[in-house]
Structure formats: structure tokens, C-alpha cells
Design an enzyme around this catalytic site. Sequence first.
Site, mmCIF file in Angstrom:
data_model
loop_
_atom_site.group_PDB
_atom_site.id
_atom_site.type_symbol
_atom_site.label_atom_id
_atom_site.label_comp_id
_atom_site.label_asym_id
_atom_site.label_seq_id
_atom_site.Cartn_x
_atom_site.Cartn_y
_atom_site.Cartn_z
ATOM 1 N N ASN A 287 0.832 -1.281 -0.058
ATOM 2 C CA ASN A 287 0.067 0.080 -0.021
ATOM 3 C C ASN A 287 0.831 1.248 0.022
ATOM 4 O OD1 ASN A 287 -1.726 1.924 0.189
ATOM 5 N ND2 ASN A 287 -2.381 1.513 2.546
ATOM 6 N N LYS B 54 0.031 4.281 -0.336
ATOM 7 C CA LYS B 54 -0.275 5.425 0.268
ATOM 8 C C LYS B 54 -0.347 6.649 -0.401
ATOM 9 C CE LYS B 54 0.277 3.181 5.071
ATOM 10 N NZ LYS B 54 0.072 3.217 6.194
ATOM 11 N N HIS C 225 -9.394 0.791 5.112
ATOM 12 C CA HIS C 225 -8.011 1.196 6.102
ATOM 13 C C HIS C 225 -8.058 2.110 7.081
ATOM 14 C CE1 HIS C 225 -3.840 2.477 6.599
ATOM 15 N NE2 HIS C 225 -3.570 1.250 5.952
ATOM 16 N N GLU D 74 -6.651 4.404 8.008
ATOM 17 C CA GLU D 74 -6.431 6.000 7.751
ATOM 18 C C GLU D 74 -7.517 6.571 7.180
ATOM 19 O OE1 GLU D 74 -2.901 5.539 5.676
ATOM 20 O OE2 GLU D 74 -1.982 4.796 7.432
ATOM 21 N N GLU E 149 -5.176 -5.359 10.688
ATOM 22 C CA GLU E 149 -4.166 -4.216 10.855
ATOM 23 C C GLU E 149 -4.530 -3.543 12.363
ATOM 24 O OE1 GLU E 149 -2.283 -3.024 6.998
ATOM 25 O OE2 GLU E 149 -4.215 -1.809 7.327
ATOM 26 N N GLY F 149 2.506 2.034 10.520
ATOM 27 C CA GLY F 149 3.378 3.080 10.424
ATOM 28 C C GLY F 149 4.215 3.770 11.685
ATOM 29 N N SER G 41 3.536 -2.488 10.306
ATOM 30 C CA SER G 41 5.159 -2.415 10.591
ATOM 31 C C SER G 41 5.407 -3.772 10.406
ATOM 32 C CB SER G 41 5.479 -1.992 11.965
ATOM 33 O OG SER G 41 4.879 -0.953 12.134
HETATM 34 C C1 PEP Z 1 -0.856 -0.086 6.078
HETATM 35 O O1 PEP Z 1 -0.626 0.978 5.778
HETATM 36 O O2 PEP Z 1 -1.743 -0.822 5.841
HETATM 37 C C2 PEP Z 1 0.414 -0.491 6.753
HETATM 38 C C3 PEP Z 1 0.353 -1.902 7.439
HETATM 39 O O3 PEP Z 1 1.394 0.313 6.967
HETATM 40 P P1 PEP Z 1 2.783 -0.133 7.713
HETATM 41 O O4 PEP Z 1 3.443 -1.212 6.888
HETATM 42 O O5 PEP Z 1 3.767 1.342 7.379
HETATM 43 O O6 PEP Z 1 2.648 -0.192 9.264
#
Ligand code: PEP
Length: 253
Positions: free
Chosen positions: A9, A11, A95, A97, A167, A173, A213
Site C-alpha cells: 500500500n 498510500k 483502511h 487511515e 491491521e 506506521g 509495521s
Molecule cells: C498499512 O498502511 O496498511 C500498513 C500496514 O503500514 P505500515 O506497514 O507502514 O505499518
Amino acid sequence: MRSYIIAGNWKMNKTVAESIALAKEIVAKTKGISKTEVVIAPTYLAAAKVADIIKGSNVKLAVQDIHWKDQGAYTGKVSVDMVKEIGAEYVIIGHSEQRQYFHETDETVNLKAKKVLSAGLKPIICVGETLDERKGGKLESVLTAQVDGAYKDISKEDALKTVIAYEPVWAIGTGVVATDEQAQEAQKYVRSLVAKLYGESVAEALRIQYGGSMKPDNAAGLLSQKDIDGGLIGGAALKSDSFFSIIEAAEKS
Ligand code: PEP
């Protein structure tokens, strides 16, 4: 047997030129990948160009969202037919976000999932709890509401075409990854929710990614867990080396 799905992703990162360069690197690196499904989700702006680059390769295209309406006066939005036309196969929905900053709710996740499925594309449905919810003992109730909400009025046949991304919001992040055990426990619970809705055979077939992460140094441990069928990767997907290391971990798992 569920196959692994590793999705990047991107973003709101990468210009069109940078997206093209990264897509080319990923296509080159993944030439020998045979068991793992590899997906990348650039910005809308870069998606059509990236689609041309990945044509005929082992890499599939996702977009990061759609609107559930077919067309019309929805400034700033993109419809499912538009992303289908350029060759997207997956759409990331719900997501954290989107939930946190753009008013995504379980109801809009459901509307989007149904729209994506009706167009013959596959939604990657994101669920996950905040740190406060986890600390407050609400992990299971939050996941239950999100999964039940997302799948409302979705048939068994369509459910089988979906992917879930678990998630934990506190791991996205932040560099703080869930332990293998924390991720496995939550993902096992998510699978049990799918079983309640659709039965054991659908639950066994449906793929559940971990996101938050995931990096080259923790991917193998997470991917070796029974209920983790891949990863939704943010930061580590922005460089072809780290993204490919995670793909390799899945391929060897
Ligand atoms: C995500 O945006 O779905 C995500 C898991 O980001 P990151 O790997 O940076 O934590």
C-alpha cells in the site's frame, strides 16, 4: 491450501515517475515468484501507468479506495468502473487511515465491498483495533462489529472472493509490530467470525493478511503463523528491496 498474498500500500507516496520506477523494479525482482500473489496499490494518479508496466508480470494492481456510487457529483472520488477499466483487480477498503481521517464507517465499508464485488473485483477489507480498544478489553467486540458490518448482505460466493487485512491500528506506521502470538490470536478470532457468518469451509479458504509495521526482519515469524496468509505492507513496500524480502519470506514459508 491458502496461498500467500503480499500487497504493498503506497498510500500518498511516490510521484508518477517514482511509481513507474518502483513498479519496474518490483516486476524485475518478482520474475521467479510462483506461489505468492504480489499486489501493489499506487495512487490513483499513477495507477494507469503502473498497470501498463505490470501487464504480463507476476504483479497485480490494487487501488487504495473507491466510491460506492457509479458516477456523478462526488468531487475527488473515483468509481469502481474507472479502476476496473485500467486493470485493477483489488481494492483496499476500510483502511484505518480512511476510518480515522475520512469518516469511513462499517456501513461505508460494506457499501464499497458490495460495489467492488458487483464489478467483479476483489476487496481487501481492513479491520483492526486501536490501542485504547485493546487495552480496554474491546479487541473482540471491535473486530466482531467490523467484520459483521463489512459482510452484511454479502453472499457466501462473494465472500470467498474477498481478502481481510487484520491491521492493529497501533502497529500501522509506528514501527511497533504485533508479536507473532498477538497477530495469530487476533487473526484466528477473525477467522472464527467468518466461520460464524459463512461456515468452516469459507473460513478455511478466505485469506487473512496481517498489516502493521511488517518488515523483512519480522515477516518470516508472522507469516509462519497458522492464520496469517500474507501481509498488507505500508512503509516497507516503498522500496523494492524490502518489499521483495517480504515476498521471499512468503515464498519460502
Ligand atoms: C498499512 O498502511 O496498511 C500498513 C500496514 O503500514 P505500515 O506497514 O507502514 O505499518
